[in-house]
Write an enzyme that holds these catalytic residues in place. Structure first.
Site, short mmCIF file in Angstrom:
data_model
loop_
_atom_site.label_atom_id
_atom_site.label_comp_id
_atom_site.label_asym_id
_atom_site.label_seq_id
_atom_site.Cartn_x
_atom_site.Cartn_y
_atom_site.Cartn_z
N HIS A 160 0.83 -1.22 0.00
CA HIS A 160 0.00 0.00 0.00
C HIS A 160 0.86 1.27 0.00
O HIS A 160 2.07 1.20 -0.25
CB HIS A 160 -1.00 -0.03 1.17
CG HIS A 160 -1.65 -1.38 1.31
ND1 HIS A 160 -2.66 -1.79 0.48
CD2 HIS A 160 -1.40 -2.42 2.15
CE1 HIS A 160 -3.02 -3.03 0.81
NE2 HIS A 160 -2.27 -3.44 1.81
N GLU A 176 -1.94 0.37 8.04
CA GLU A 176 -1.10 -0.70 7.51
C GLU A 176 0.05 -0.13 6.68
O GLU A 176 1.17 -0.64 6.73
CB GLU A 176 -1.94 -1.65 6.65
CG GLU A 176 -1.14 -2.83 6.08
CD GLU A 176 -1.94 -3.67 5.09
OE1 GLU A 176 -3.12 -3.34 4.85
OE2 GLU A 176 -1.36 -4.63 4.56
N GLU A 214 1.68 -11.54 5.65
CA GLU A 214 0.72 -10.81 6.48
C GLU A 214 1.18 -11.05 7.92
O GLU A 214 1.04 -12.15 8.44
CB GLU A 214 -0.70 -11.37 6.27
CG GLU A 214 -1.23 -11.24 4.84
CD GLU A 214 -1.81 -9.87 4.53
OE1 GLU A 214 -1.75 -8.97 5.41
OE2 GLU A 214 -2.32 -9.69 3.40
ZN LIG Z 1 -2.05 -5.23 2.77
#
Ligand SMILES: [Zn+2]
Length: 324
Positions: free
Chosen positions: A112, A149, A287
């Site tokens: 991101h 995030e 993750e």
């Molecule tokens: Zn992500």
């Protein structure tokens, strides 16, 4: 969700159809055992070791203040907004002259971009990922206390870069503080790794699942061949890379394998991610935890925990590179 590649010796590229083997099943078992062994070892010693980070640094504020100072993009090997600038000239800048990973290239993709939310038209543009089309990029998730995030991934990327450079690796980020207002798109994120001829590439993320769902998982590329996507040549190596990272991540951080997917292995195989589908170099996603779970969020917002996360990932990459 199935794991299709072995952890250890490279698979036979073309398995003879007349000789079906149970290797994937066996290897899955070995992987599970390996990943869980690391976890069990942690569980056995974690209470007296360094497993109390969440208590030691429970606040996001501490995490923010302990984040490293912004690296100057010019001083490192950050991606340029222009693919044409990705000519290798920048990738040698700052490369240590020695170290066991001298000459090896690692591309780190901080998932991101903090600016994505302000560029919805740009990031919602569809891009071709071989198996279909997907948004150029997404905003990512955040903790309930609004720690994004995108901030997590960038901070982790900086820490990981430092560790890998200490080992002598040449490290390139797909984007960095101030290099671009949004993105890159997922296809470009893959292309940056490809054009750098990375020996290993990793995309850093934290999940946004339901509270109670916790733990980390590494996402491995499925062997897909569609359109511009052909991960068949890199699937086996990517699986070894992912298994190596999962094993060291669980050992160093104490973070358990995800309890909501991957069957407790900490490994998930997917064929729907452009960043993996379009990669021509060994690549995985991680993750690191679930930002929407309070236990995981306390860790993800801790600077000291992020440092250990970086160490766990780094050790997995180093082990992979030294064996390949
Ligand atoms: Zn992500």
């Amino acid at each position: 969700m199935s794991y299709t590649g072995p952890e250890f010796p490279p698979p036979q590229p073309e398995r003879r159809p007349g000789r079906p083997r149970r290797a994937p099943v066996v290897v899955t078992g070995a992987l599970v055992a390996g990943a869980l062994l690391g976890w069990l070892a942690y569980e056995a010693v974690g209470a007296s070791g360094n497993g109390s980070d969440a208590q030691a640094d429970p606040t996001g504020a501490a995490a923010v203040t302990s984040a490293p100072a912004s690296h100057s993009p010019a001083a490192h090997t950050s991606a340029s907004p222009s693919p044409s600038a990705d000519d290798g000239k920048g990738k040698d800048a700052g490369t240590p002259a020695s170290g066991p990973l001298r000459g090896r290239v690692v591309v780190i993709d901080p998932g991101h971009n903090l600016g994505n939310a302000r560029y919805t038209a740009e990031i919602n543009r569809q891009v071709d990922i071989g198996t279909g089309h997907k948004e150029c990029d997404t905003t990512g998730t955040a903790t309930n206390d609004s720690y994004p995030e995108a901030s997590f991934t960038l901070d982790l990327a900086h820490r990981l870069r430092t560790l890998l450079e200490q080992q002598g690796a040449t490290v390139k980020l797909t984007h960095d503080t101030g290099t671009r207002p949004w993105g890159p798109c997922v296809d470009e994120r893959a292309r940056i790794g490809n054009e750098a001829h990375a020996d290993a590439a990793i995309s850093l993320h934290a999940d946004g699942s339901a509270p109670g769902n916790r733990g980390f998982h590494v996402i491995l590329p499925a062997a897909v061949h569609a359109g511009a996507a052909d991960t068949r040549p890199i699937a086996a190596a990517s699986h070894r890379l992912g298994a190596s990272i999962a094993g060291s991540f669980v050992r160093v951080t104490g973070e358990p394998p995800a309890n909501y997917l991957g069957g407790g292995t900490g490994l998930v195989t997917r064929g729907d991610l452009g960043g993996l589908n379009l990669s021509t170099v060994p690549k995985v996603f991680i993750e690191c935890g679930n930002m929407r779970d309070a236990t995981d969020a306390a860790r993800l917002t801790s600077g000291s925990w992020r440092q250990r996360a970086a160490e766990g990932i780094s050790e997995g990459i180093v082990a992979f590179l030294r064996e390949s």
